[in-house]
Design an enzyme around this catalytic site. Structure first.
Site, PDB file in Angstrom:
ATOM      1  N   ARG A  28      -3.526 -10.394   4.836  1.00  0.00           N
ATOM      2  CA  ARG A  28      -4.057 -10.487   3.506  1.00  0.00           C
ATOM      3  C   ARG A  28      -3.032  -9.666   2.763  1.00  0.00           C
ATOM      4  O   ARG A  28      -2.460  -8.593   2.770  1.00  0.00           O
ATOM      5  CB  ARG A  28      -5.153  -9.327   3.205  1.00  0.00           C
ATOM      6  CG  ARG A  28      -5.738  -9.565   1.749  1.00  0.00           C
ATOM      7  CD  ARG A  28      -7.284  -8.773   1.807  1.00  0.00           C
ATOM      8  NE  ARG A  28      -7.843  -8.859   0.563  1.00  0.00           N
ATOM      9  CZ  ARG A  28      -7.637  -8.062  -0.357  1.00  0.00           C
ATOM     10  NH1 ARG A  28      -6.717  -6.878  -0.239  1.00  0.00           N
ATOM     11  NH2 ARG A  28      -8.205  -7.915  -1.484  1.00  0.00           N
ATOM     12  N   LYS A  77       0.923  -1.154  -0.019  1.00  0.00           N
ATOM     13  CA  LYS A  77       0.174  -0.066  -0.056  1.00  0.00           C
ATOM     14  C   LYS A  77       0.827   1.341   0.117  1.00  0.00           C
ATOM     15  O   LYS A  77       2.147   1.174   0.239  1.00  0.00           O
ATOM     16  CB  LYS A  77      -0.821  -0.123   1.298  1.00  0.00           C
ATOM     17  CG  LYS A  77      -2.134  -1.081   1.004  1.00  0.00           C
ATOM     18  CD  LYS A  77      -3.198  -1.093   1.776  1.00  0.00           C
ATOM     19  CE  LYS A  77      -4.370  -2.024   1.515  1.00  0.00           C
ATOM     20  NZ  LYS A  77      -5.410  -2.150   2.367  1.00  0.00           N
TER      21      LYS A  77
END
Length: 296
Positions: free
Chosen positions: A262, A227
Site C-alpha cells: 500500500r 511512515k
C-alpha cells in the site's frame, strides 16, 4: 485490475501470485502525508486516473485520517467525503479495484453500493460489530489489520513481549471470527499494522520477520509508505521526502512475501515491485551466463 481479477488473484496459489500495488487516496483535510490535497472529488478522481496510468491494481479510499493522535470522523462525514469519489471513479470506468478504508459498517455498505468491492478495516472488525457480517453478507474481501486502541490513543499502547507473535495471534483470532461469521477464507487479507500502536523497534521487527507473517496462510498487505519510522532512519521530517526509504521497505516486503503493498507513490513503487519480482522469478538453478566483451 478489475474486481473480478482481484477475486481470481485471491484464489491463485501464493507461489503464482504477482505482488499487487494498492494506491492510497485519502480524501481528508488532515492526512499525515497528503493533507487536503485530494479533499475535492475532482482532484481525487484525477489522482485515481493518474494511479491507473501508473499501473496501480487497487485504490484505497479513506475519509478519516488514522495518523497517531487523530480524532474520529462521523459516519455521515466519511460518506460525504468518499462516495462522490467512488462514484466518479466508477463512472470513469477505470480498470481498477476500489477498497474503502473505514471501520464503520454503514460507510462500508454505502461504499460497496457505490462501486467499491473491498473493505479495509484497521480495527479488524472490533470497532463496529456489523463490519464482519457485512463482508460475509456481501461476499467481498476484507483486510483485517492489527492495532491496539484507536488512532487517538494507540501510541500509548505500544508494548509487546514479542510483537510478531502477538500480532500473528491477533490476526489469526480475527480471521477465525470472520470465517465463523461466514466470510470466505479466501476473502481475508492480513495487515500487520506497521506504525499502528507500534514503536520504532516493533516496526523493524515486523519487517525483519515479515516472512513469518506471510506464512500464516492469508495474503499479506503491508503499508510502510512515508511512515515516521522511515524518517527516523533517514532523518527526513517531511513524509513526502521519504521516497527512497519507502522504496527500500517495499522491496524488502515484496522479497519477504507481501502480496499487496500500500503506497502513495504508485509510479515509482510499481517499478520497485516489478524489478524485485523479476529477480525473485529467476529460477535458482539457472546457470550463469558469461558476460560478453563489449566492443570499444
Amino acid at each position: 485490475m478489475t474486481p473480478t481479477d482481484f477475486t481470481t488473484w485471491l484464489t491463485t496459489p501464493p507461489v503464482d501470485r504477482r505482488t499487487l500495488v494498492m494506491g492510497v487516496l485519502n480524501v481528508t483535510p488532515d492526512s499525515f502525508s497528503d493533507g487536503s490535497r485530494y479533499s475535492e472529488p475532482s482532484a481525487a478522481i484525477d489522482a485515481a486516473k493518474k494511479m491507473v496510468d501508473d499501473g496501480v491494481d487497487l485504490i484505497d479510499i479513506g475519509g478519516e485520517s488514522t495518523k497517531p493522535g487523530s480524532q474520529p470522523v462521523s459516519v455521515d462525514e466519511q460518506i460525504r467525503r468518499t462516495l462522490p469519489v467512488i462514484e466518479g471513479i466508477c463512472n470513469a470506468t477505470l480498470p481498477v479495484t476500489l477498497s474503502i478504508d473505514t471501520t464503520k459498517a454503514r460507510v462500508g455498505q454505502m461504499a460497496l453500493d457505490s462501486g467499491a468491492s473491498v473493505l479495509n478495516d484497521i480495527s479488524a472488525g472490533l470497532d463496529d460489530a456489523e463490519m464482519i457480517p457485512l463482508a460475509a453478507r456481501r461476499g467481498v474481501p476484507i483486510v483485517l489489520m492489527h492495532m491496539r486502541g484507536t488512532p487517538a490513543n494507540m501510541a500509548s499502547l505500544a508494548s509487546y513481549a514479542d510483537v510478531v507473535t502477538e500480532v500473528s495471534r491477533f490476526l489469526l483470532d480475527r480471521a477465525s471470527v470472520a470465517t465463523g461469521a461466514g466470510v470466505r477464507t479466501e476473502h481475508i487479507l492480513f495487515d500487520p499494522g506497521i506504525g499502528f500502536a507500534k514503536g520504532f523497534e516493533h516496526n523493524m521487527q515486523l519487517l525483519r520477520r515479515l516472512g513469518e507473517l506471510a506464512n500464516l496462510g492469508y495474503p499479506l498487505l503491508v503499508g510502510t509508505s512515508r511512515k515516521r519510522f522511515i524518517g527516523t532512519i533517514t532523518g527526513e521530517t517531511d513524509p513526502a521526502d521519504r521516497l527512497m526509504g519507502t522504496a527500500a521497505t517495499v522491496a524488502w516486503s515484496v522479497a519477504n512475501g507481501a502480496g499487496v503493498v500500500r503506497v502513495h507513490d504508485v509510479e515509482q513503487m510499481n517499478k520497485v515491485v516489478k524489478v524485485i519480482r523479476a529477480i525473485m522469478d529467476v529460477p535458482r538453478d539457472t546457470p550463469a551466463q558469461p558476460m560478453g566483451v563489449r566492443p570499444i
